[in-house]
Design an enzyme around this catalytic site. Structure first.
Site, PDB file in Angstrom:
ATOM      1  CD  GLU A   1      -4.773  -0.781   3.072  1.00 35.19           C
ATOM      2  OE1 GLU A   1      -3.634  -0.926   2.583  1.00 35.19           O
ATOM      3  OE2 GLU A   1      -5.028  -1.069   4.257  1.00 35.19           O
TER       4      GLU A   1
ATOM      5  CG  HIS B   1      -0.456   0.197   2.520  1.00 35.04           C
ATOM      6  ND1 HIS B   1      -1.158  -0.145   3.651  1.00 35.04           N
ATOM      7  CD2 HIS B   1       0.717   0.706   2.974  1.00 35.04           C
ATOM      8  CE1 HIS B   1      -0.458   0.146   4.721  1.00 35.04           C
ATOM      9  NE2 HIS B   1       0.690   0.669   4.342  1.00 35.04           N
TER      10      HIS B   1
END
Length: 239
Positions: free
Chosen positions: A143, A138
């Site tokens: 994410e 990330h």
């Protein structure tokens, strides 16, 4: 064009990164600098504070920007990005509160994203963005997934991120974060990516292939024209 630099060890990486931060501030005394938090940049920030104090660098007009924040816990709880930057940057340098643009952490909505991005825009955008890479690849709290949100947003944390070392002292589970999006990050005039720490080998190997994929959000930095990547060569070799 991305520049990859292998440093002999973590201290050397941190020293080189802090020197670049000093140079940016000296070149532009009213620079706007986005800062990641966590173990990777901690020594960089310690060196930065020491050098600013030793060299009497003028930081009266510098503005720092918090890259992201955990959602749902008070800002000054141990383990928040706010408490990290207060401890390692703001308080040691005696900066004024208005010299930090940061997300709130409680009772937030998309208006908080607009507030922060508007403040950044009012300063002409980011001059430098200091980043790290997560164990899952990330970038900030952007994410991995089948698709990525381009703009500043509230994100649902990956299971691995929910066990981030910073959250061990938070005292409660955290499921969401708020983060600058890839658009805001890639709009920075310069990016400094620091790669160090344990448990990241798989993500780093995938990043270094130069393939751009939503499975490794940090890989989008290959699309940026002025990124320097500093790696701890004692942990991540050129292979």
């Amino acid at each position: 064009m991305q520049c990859i630099q292998y440093c002999d060890h973590y201290d050397a990486l941190s020293d080189r990164a802090s020197e670049r931060l000093i140079q940016v501030i000296q070149d532009k005394p009213d620079a706007t600098i986005c800062l990641a938090t966590g173990a990777t940049p901690e020594l960089t920030y310690r060196f930065l504070v020491e050098k600013i104090q030793q060299r009497h660098v003028d930081i009266r007009n510098v503005t720092f920007v918090k890259l992201d924040e955990w959602v749902g816990i008070p800002l000054h709880t141990p383990g928040t990005c706010e408490s990290f930057l207060q401890q390692h940057i703001m308080q040691p340098l005696g900066l004024r509160p208005e010299q930090l643009i940061g997300f709130q952490s409680e009772n937030i909505d998309e208006a908080e994203c607009e507030r922060v991005t508007d403040l950044i825009a009012s300063r002409g955008g980011l001059d430098l963005c200091v980043l790290g890479i997560g164990k899952n690849g990330h970038l900030g709290l952007n994410e991995p997934g089948s698709a990525l949100e381009p703009f500043c947003h509230i994100s649902r944390l990956d299971e691995q991120t929910r066990h981030h070392d910073m959250l061990k002292s938070a005292g409660r589970p955290v499921t969401h974060g708020i983060t600058l999006g890839l658009k805001e990050i890639l709009n920075a005039k310069e990016i400094l990516l620091l790669i160090a720490g344990e448990g990241k080998q798989d993500a780093v190997d995938k990043y270094l292939t130069t393939a751009v994929t939503t499975a490794i959000p940090a890989s989008f930095l290959w699309l940026h024209d002025n990124t320097t990547c500093l790696l701890d060569g004692s942990r991540y070799s050129d292979r």
